[in-house]
Design a protein around this motif. Structure first.
Motif, PDB file in Angstrom:
ATOM      1  N   LEU A 197       0.819  -1.206   0.000  1.00 22.88           N
ATOM      2  CA  LEU A 197       0.000   0.000   0.000  1.00 22.88           C
ATOM      3  C   LEU A 197       0.859   1.264   0.000  1.00 22.88           C
ATOM      4  CD1 LEU A 197      -2.568  -1.154   2.723  1.00 22.88           C
ATOM      5  CD2 LEU A 197      -2.939  -1.125   0.239  1.00 22.88           C
ATOM      6  N   ALA A 198       0.323   2.309  -0.595  1.00 24.30           N
ATOM      7  CA  ALA A 198       0.926   3.638  -0.562  1.00 24.30           C
ATOM      8  C   ALA A 198      -0.088   4.610   0.016  1.00 24.30           C
ATOM      9  CB  ALA A 198       1.350   4.068  -1.962  1.00 24.30           C
ATOM     10  N   ALA A 199       0.377   5.772   0.481  1.00 31.84           N
ATOM     11  CA  ALA A 199      -0.515   6.745   1.117  1.00 31.84           C
ATOM     12  C   ALA A 199      -0.166   8.150   0.680  1.00 31.84           C
ATOM     13  CB  ALA A 199      -0.422   6.630   2.640  1.00 31.84           C
ATOM     14  N   HIS A 200      -1.192   8.989   0.557  1.00 31.37           N
ATOM     15  CA  HIS A 200      -0.961  10.416   0.312  1.00 31.37           C
ATOM     16  C   HIS A 200      -2.051  11.224   0.995  1.00 31.37           C
ATOM     17  CE1 HIS A 200      -3.392   9.181  -3.318  1.00 31.37           C
ATOM     18  NE2 HIS A 200      -4.116  10.230  -2.909  1.00 31.37           N
ATOM     19  N   ARG A 201      -1.728  12.470   1.324  1.00 30.29           N
ATOM     20  CA  ARG A 201      -2.691  13.379   1.932  1.00 30.29           C
ATOM     21  C   ARG A 201      -3.785  13.719   0.928  1.00 30.29           C
ATOM     22  NH1 ARG A 201      -1.529  17.488   5.186  1.00 30.29           N
ATOM     23  NH2 ARG A 201      -3.687  18.049   4.708  1.00 30.29           N
ATOM     24  N   VAL A 202      -5.016  13.891   1.432  1.00 35.86           N
ATOM     25  CA  VAL A 202      -6.135  14.295   0.589  1.00 35.86           C
ATOM     26  C   VAL A 202      -6.864  15.464   1.240  1.00 35.86           C
ATOM     27  CG1 VAL A 202      -6.458  12.069  -0.565  1.00 35.86           C
ATOM     28  CG2 VAL A 202      -7.590  12.489   1.634  1.00 35.86           C
ATOM     29  N   ASP A 203      -7.774  16.048   0.491  1.00 40.46           N
ATOM     30  CA  ASP A 203      -8.485  17.249   0.920  1.00 40.46           C
ATOM     31  C   ASP A 203      -9.304  16.985   2.188  1.00 40.46           C
ATOM     32  OD1 ASP A 203     -10.406  19.461   1.075  1.00 40.46           O
ATOM     33  OD2 ASP A 203      -9.802  19.923  -0.972  1.00 40.46           O
ATOM     34  N   PRO A 204      -9.242  17.890   3.178  1.00 40.52           N
ATOM     35  CA  PRO A 204     -10.035  17.715   4.396  1.00 40.52           C
ATOM     36  C   PRO A 204     -11.543  17.663   4.166  1.00 40.52           C
ATOM     37  CG  PRO A 204      -8.292  19.299   4.785  1.00 40.52           C
ATOM     38  CD  PRO A 204      -8.300  19.021   3.305  1.00 40.52           C
ATOM     39  N   LYS A 205     -12.008  17.950   2.967  1.00 41.28           N
ATOM     40  CA  LYS A 205     -13.445  17.851   2.717  1.00 41.28           C
ATOM     41  C   LYS A 205     -13.958  16.437   2.961  1.00 41.28           C
ATOM     42  CE  LYS A 205     -14.932  18.351  -1.499  1.00 41.28           C
ATOM     43  NZ  LYS A 205     -15.089  18.925  -2.865  1.00 41.28           N
ATOM     44  N   VAL A 206     -13.056  15.411   2.863  1.00 40.59           N
ATOM     45  CA  VAL A 206     -13.475  14.042   3.122  1.00 40.59           C
ATOM     46  C   VAL A 206     -13.771  13.810   4.602  1.00 40.59           C
ATOM     47  CG1 VAL A 206     -11.248  12.924   3.568  1.00 40.59           C
ATOM     48  CG2 VAL A 206     -13.045  11.646   2.381  1.00 40.59           C
ATOM     49  N   ASN A 207     -13.415  14.784   5.453  1.00 35.60           N
ATOM     50  CA  ASN A 207     -13.781  14.667   6.868  1.00 35.60           C
ATOM     51  C   ASN A 207     -15.297  14.601   7.043  1.00 35.60           C
ATOM     52  OD1 ASN A 207     -11.074  14.870   7.353  1.00 35.60           O
ATOM     53  ND2 ASN A 207     -11.140  16.900   8.284  1.00 35.60           N
ATOM     54  N   SER A 208     -16.037  15.098   6.076  1.00 34.67           N
ATOM     55  CA  SER A 208     -17.498  15.018   6.111  1.00 34.67           C
ATOM     56  C   SER A 208     -17.961  13.720   5.453  1.00 34.67           C
ATOM     57  CB  SER A 208     -18.116  16.209   5.368  1.00 34.67           C
ATOM     58  OG  SER A 208     -19.513  16.008   5.163  1.00 34.67           O
ATOM     59  N   ASN A 209     -18.866  13.020   6.123  1.00 26.66           N
ATOM     60  CA  ASN A 209     -19.374  11.792   5.514  1.00 26.66           C
ATOM     61  C   ASN A 209     -20.346  12.070   4.369  1.00 26.66           C
ATOM     62  OD1 ASN A 209     -21.694  12.593   6.875  1.00 26.66           O
ATOM     63  ND2 ASN A 209     -21.597  10.951   8.403  1.00 26.66           N
ATOM     64  N   ARG A 210     -20.623  13.350   4.103  1.00 25.59           N
ATOM     65  CA  ARG A 210     -21.487  13.712   2.983  1.00 25.59           C
ATOM     66  C   ARG A 210     -20.705  14.062   1.724  1.00 25.59           C
ATOM     67  NH1 ARG A 210     -26.045  17.623   5.894  1.00 25.59           N
ATOM     68  NH2 ARG A 210     -26.750  16.089   7.449  1.00 25.59           N
ATOM     69  N   ALA A 211     -19.393  14.163   1.841  1.00 23.33           N
ATOM     70  CA  ALA A 211     -18.575  14.520   0.685  1.00 23.33           C
ATOM     71  C   ALA A 211     -18.611  13.418  -0.358  1.00 23.33           C
ATOM     72  CB  ALA A 211     -17.139  14.781   1.127  1.00 23.33           C
ATOM     73  N   GLU A 212     -18.558  13.810  -1.621  1.00 22.51           N
ATOM     74  CA  GLU A 212     -18.616  12.859  -2.714  1.00 22.51           C
ATOM     75  C   GLU A 212     -17.678  13.294  -3.831  1.00 22.51           C
ATOM     76  OE1 GLU A 212     -22.606  12.664  -4.077  1.00 22.51           O
ATOM     77  OE2 GLU A 212     -23.413  11.779  -2.238  1.00 22.51           O
ATOM     78  N   GLY A 213     -17.353  12.363  -4.725  1.00 20.39           N
ATOM     79  CA  GLY A 213     -16.633  12.694  -5.933  1.00 20.39           C
ATOM     80  C   GLY A 213     -15.209  12.183  -5.978  1.00 20.39           C
ATOM     81  N   PRO A 214     -14.672  11.995  -7.185  1.00 20.68           N
ATOM     82  CA  PRO A 214     -13.324  11.439  -7.344  1.00 20.68           C
ATOM     83  C   PRO A 214     -12.221  12.337  -6.809  1.00 20.68           C
ATOM     84  CG  PRO A 214     -14.192  12.228  -9.450  1.00 20.68           C
ATOM     85  CD  PRO A 214     -15.327  12.269  -8.470  1.00 20.68           C
ATOM     86  N   GLU A 215     -12.522  13.632  -6.632  1.00 20.40           N
ATOM     87  CA  GLU A 215     -11.492  14.534  -6.102  1.00 20.40           C
ATOM     88  C   GLU A 215     -11.117  14.199  -4.661  1.00 20.40           C
ATOM     89  OE1 GLU A 215     -15.519  16.504  -5.412  1.00 20.40           O
ATOM     90  OE2 GLU A 215     -14.529  15.363  -7.016  1.00 20.40           O
ATOM     91  N   LEU A 216     -11.945  13.406  -3.987  1.00 22.55           N
ATOM     92  CA  LEU A 216     -11.651  13.054  -2.587  1.00 22.55           C
ATOM     93  C   LEU A 216     -10.366  12.253  -2.455  1.00 22.55           C
ATOM     94  CD1 LEU A 216     -15.170  12.057  -1.198  1.00 22.55           C
ATOM     95  CD2 LEU A 216     -14.018  14.267  -1.073  1.00 22.55           C
ATOM     96  N   ILE A 217      -9.976  11.539  -3.498  1.00 20.20           N
ATOM     97  CA  ILE A 217      -8.787  10.691  -3.399  1.00 20.20           C
ATOM     98  C   ILE A 217      -7.573  11.327  -4.071  1.00 20.20           C
ATOM     99  CG2 ILE A 217     -10.204   8.623  -3.262  1.00 20.20           C
ATOM    100  CD1 ILE A 217      -9.365   7.968  -6.142  1.00 20.20           C
ATOM    101  N   GLU A 218      -7.712  12.526  -4.596  1.00 23.42           N
ATOM    102  CA  GLU A 218      -6.586  13.183  -5.264  1.00 23.42           C
ATOM    103  C   GLU A 218      -5.597  13.728  -4.236  1.00 23.42           C
ATOM    104  OE1 GLU A 218      -5.984  13.268  -8.523  1.00 23.42           O
ATOM    105  OE2 GLU A 218      -7.760  11.974  -8.750  1.00 23.42           O
ATOM    106  N   PRO A 219      -4.296  13.711  -4.563  1.00 19.14           N
ATOM    107  CA  PRO A 219      -3.297  14.269  -3.637  1.00 19.14           C
ATOM    108  C   PRO A 219      -3.592  15.737  -3.310  1.00 19.14           C
ATOM    109  CG  PRO A 219      -2.233  12.990  -5.344  1.00 19.14           C
ATOM    110  CD  PRO A 219      -3.663  13.093  -5.741  1.00 19.14           C
ATOM    111  N   PHE A 220      -3.305  16.107  -2.064  1.00 20.08           N
ATOM    112  CA  PHE A 220      -3.611  17.449  -1.554  1.00 20.08           C
ATOM    113  C   PHE A 220      -2.387  17.974  -0.829  1.00 20.08           C
ATOM    114  CE2 PHE A 220      -5.262  20.116   1.957  1.00 20.08           C
ATOM    115  CZ  PHE A 220      -5.932  21.079   1.222  1.00 20.08           C
ATOM    116  N   ASP A 221      -1.990  19.184  -1.145  1.00 23.02           N
ATOM    117  CA  ASP A 221      -0.777  19.756  -0.559  1.00 23.02           C
ATOM    118  C   ASP A 221      -1.067  20.828   0.492  1.00 23.02           C
ATOM    119  OD1 ASP A 221       0.856  18.196  -2.195  1.00 23.02           O
ATOM    120  OD2 ASP A 221       0.747  19.641  -3.838  1.00 23.02           O
ATOM    121  N   GLY A 222      -2.341  21.154   0.732  1.00 26.11           N
ATOM    122  CA  GLY A 222      -2.658  22.234   1.655  1.00 26.11           C
ATOM    123  C   GLY A 222      -2.447  21.885   3.114  1.00 26.11           C
TER     124      GLY A 222
END
Length: 222
Positions: A197-222
C-alpha cells in the motif's frame, strides 16, 4: 482501524475477478466515501458457490434487539476475533471478502486539526479486505445482513499514520479465507506486505461523511 473507504470497480469487474454470481441489490459504484452503516459489496462462499452481495457495514450481534442496541461494530480485531462473543462464530463460519480501491485514515497537526490520508494499492485497482458477516433479525421480524472488516496492527509502512490497518487477503488466499480450501484462515490475519500500500494526503473535505466525488482521493498539498 478502517472507518471509511472507496470502491470504484464496476460490478461486472468484481463478478469476473472473484468468480461470483451477483445479487440484484448491489450498491452503486463508484463510491469514493463509503461510511459505516452504508451498504457495501462483499463476496461470500456458500454451498460451493461464490456470490457478490450487499451487506450493511456494521456487524449486529444476534442478541441486539435493534441495530443501535450497542456499539457500532464496523471493525473486528484479528487478535480477539476468535474469542469475542460477538464475532467468534462468524470468524469460524461466515467469512467474506470486501473489495476496496483504498481507504482513509487521519492524523492530527500541531493545532489538533484532522488531516486525512488516502491509502491505496501501489499496484492494481483494488485490495480485498478480510471480513465477517452475519444475518440478523429483530424480535419484530426486521432482518438485515451485516458485516465487519477485520483489522490488525499496522505494518511499518503505515504505522506513522495509524496503529491499525485492515487485513488484506491476496488472491491466492481467497479460497482459504472464504472456507473453500479447508481450515487455517487464522494465519491470514496479519499485516500486509510493506510494499502493498501507498498513502498520500487528501483534501479535508473528506472529513465530512457527505462529501462525494473522485477529487476526494486526489493528492492534496494544503
Amino acid at each position: 482501524m478502517c472507518g471509511r473507504f472507496a470502491l470504484t470497480l464496476p460490478p461486472e469487474a468484481m463478478v469476473q475477478i472473484f468468480g461470483a454470481a451477483p445479487a440484484n441489490d448491489l450498491p452503486e459504484v463508484p463510491n469514493w466515501n463509503i461510511c459505516p452503516t452504508n451498504a457495501v459489496h462483499a463476496v461470500l462462499s456458500q454451498e460451493g458457490s461464490r456470490r457478490l452481495v450487499s451487506l450493511r457495514w456494521g456487524f449486529v450481534p444476534l442478541w441486539y434487539t435493534s441495530p443501535s442496541d450497542g456499539p457500532l461494530l464496523i471493525n473486528a480485531r484479528a487478535e480477539t476475533i476468535a474469542t469475542k462473543p460477538a464475532f467468534r462464530q462468524a470468524a469460524r463460519d461466515r467469512r467474506c471478502l470486501i473489495p476496496a480501491s483504498g481507504f482513509y485514515e487521519w492524523t492530527k497537526d500541531e493545532d489538533g486539526r484532522r488531516l486525512p490520508w488516502y491509502i491505496h494499492p501501489q499496484e492494481g485497482e483494488f485490495v480485498a479486505f478480510a471480513g465477517i458477516w452475519q444475518d440478523w433479525s429483530s424480535p419484530e421480524g426486521a432482518a438485515m445482513s451485516t458485516c465487519a472488516i477485520v483489522t490488525t496492527a499496522a505494518n511499518e509502512a503505515l504505522g506513522h499514520i495509524h496503529h491499525r490497518m485492515p487485513v488484506t487477503v491476496a488472491a491466492p488466499d481467497w479460497a482459504l479465507w472464504l472456507g473453500e480450501a479447508g481450515h487455517g484462515a487464522a494465519v491470514l490475519m496479519r499485516p500486509g506486505p510493506e510494499d502493498l500500500l501507498a498513502a498520500h494526503r487528501v483534501d479535508p473535505k473528506v472529513n465530512s461523511n457527505r462529501a462525494e466525488g473522485p477529487e476526494l482521493i486526489e493528492p492534496f498539498d494544503g
